[in-house]
Design an enzyme around this catalytic site. Sequence first.
Site, PDB file in Angstrom:
ATOM      1  N   HIS A 105      -6.077  -1.828  -0.226  1.00 30.31           N
ATOM      2  CA  HIS A 105      -5.473  -0.560   0.206  1.00 30.31           C
ATOM      3  C   HIS A 105      -6.415   0.610  -0.074  1.00 30.31           C
ATOM      4  CE1 HIS A 105      -1.820   2.195   0.520  1.00 30.31           C
ATOM      5  NE2 HIS A 105      -2.710   2.976  -0.080  1.00 30.31           N
ATOM      6  N   GLU A 106      -6.926   0.664  -1.307  1.00 31.32           N
ATOM      7  CA  GLU A 106      -7.805   1.777  -1.692  1.00 31.32           C
ATOM      8  C   GLU A 106      -9.173   1.682  -1.027  1.00 31.32           C
ATOM      9  OE1 GLU A 106      -6.643   4.279  -3.131  1.00 31.32           O
ATOM     10  OE2 GLU A 106      -4.717   3.386  -3.676  1.00 31.32           O
TER      11      GLU A 106
END
Length: 380
Positions: free
Chosen positions: A67-68
């Site tokens: 996600h990051e």
Amino acid sequence: MRATFVLGRIAGVRVGVHWSVLLIFGIIAFGLSQGRLPETYPGHAWAVYWAAGLCTAVVFLASLLAHELAHAVVARRNGVEVDDIVLWLLGGAARLRTEASSPGAELRIAGVGPLVSLLLGGLFALGAWLLDLASASGIVVEMVAWLAGINVLLALFNSVPAAPLDGGRLLRAFLWWRTGDRLRATAGATAAGRVFGWFLVALGVITFLTSRAFGGLWLALIGWFLIATATAEGQQAQLRGALAGVPVRDAMTPEPLTVPADTTVADFLTGPHFRYRHSAFPVTDDGVPVGLVTLDSARRTPQTEARSVTVRQVMVPLSQVTVVGPESPLADLLPRMEPGAEHRVLVVDDGRLVGIVSLSDVSRTVTWLMRPAPGKRGGP
């Protein structure tokens, strides 16, 4: 939030882990191995449940990292520099060195995170369905199904239009596009973040008082984090607005006192030029900056070794120090500056050290910029 230790680099982005990630890792592993898995599929050895819980927790952290990383990769493609990614207690954070240049760039950077989590949720759901069709172990199916649900939940939660969530950045992009004012858009997103945070705190407290469920306290903790982070983002946005157009040259301390790299720690600590002046000093080698040394780091050297150890051996190397040019925007330094002598910023022009910047320098500049103009007074 700074990393306790660095895992390495992925796609050119430094990835670190804060010690608090061990807590969320333990909560997930314990909750699955001692709760959900034995209740759903009883009769297995405790080692099986623990192995499944630990593996699921590892994959979940990998999902957070994906996600990051999506944020970081898209940010770089849109001209935004990325300092690092840190996984910690409440998830992960990609620390951006600068801000998006347009509402469209902000939209792309913020939106890709929830999309990746939603995609992962769909893939895990498909995997759970296929494993079930193949008559795989019920525990394995349950692990994959849990990962599907938590990733979808992560995508939905992050899409709430409240800073500092991804949805808050999407809201800021929309408000920025509508008003043309980034500062005003940030204020709107941070206000929404504080409202949502207080809602979670109230909901968590009520849940805990009525049911004594630990989840209520966890919800309140998340809400408190959102309030604190949204408030900090709003304050930083105001600072960036005040410092817009101000170059680093106007805030730095020019021609700072330097320490030759081959100076012994003993001479550095006892030298009158260093002892009473500052808490951090640029280190030079033949006039070229090579690092930064603090009094605290030097004092940690044992007295028996102080006369043989040099400043070069205890300094923070230049590769780990923030270095900028004198004409760089001062506002762009704010996300990269933190309290502590070791976080000073060195100002270098054509390889020559021309200044140093601390948080107190920035604060002094803001105070000077915001003071009333001569001849103006408050009141009617």
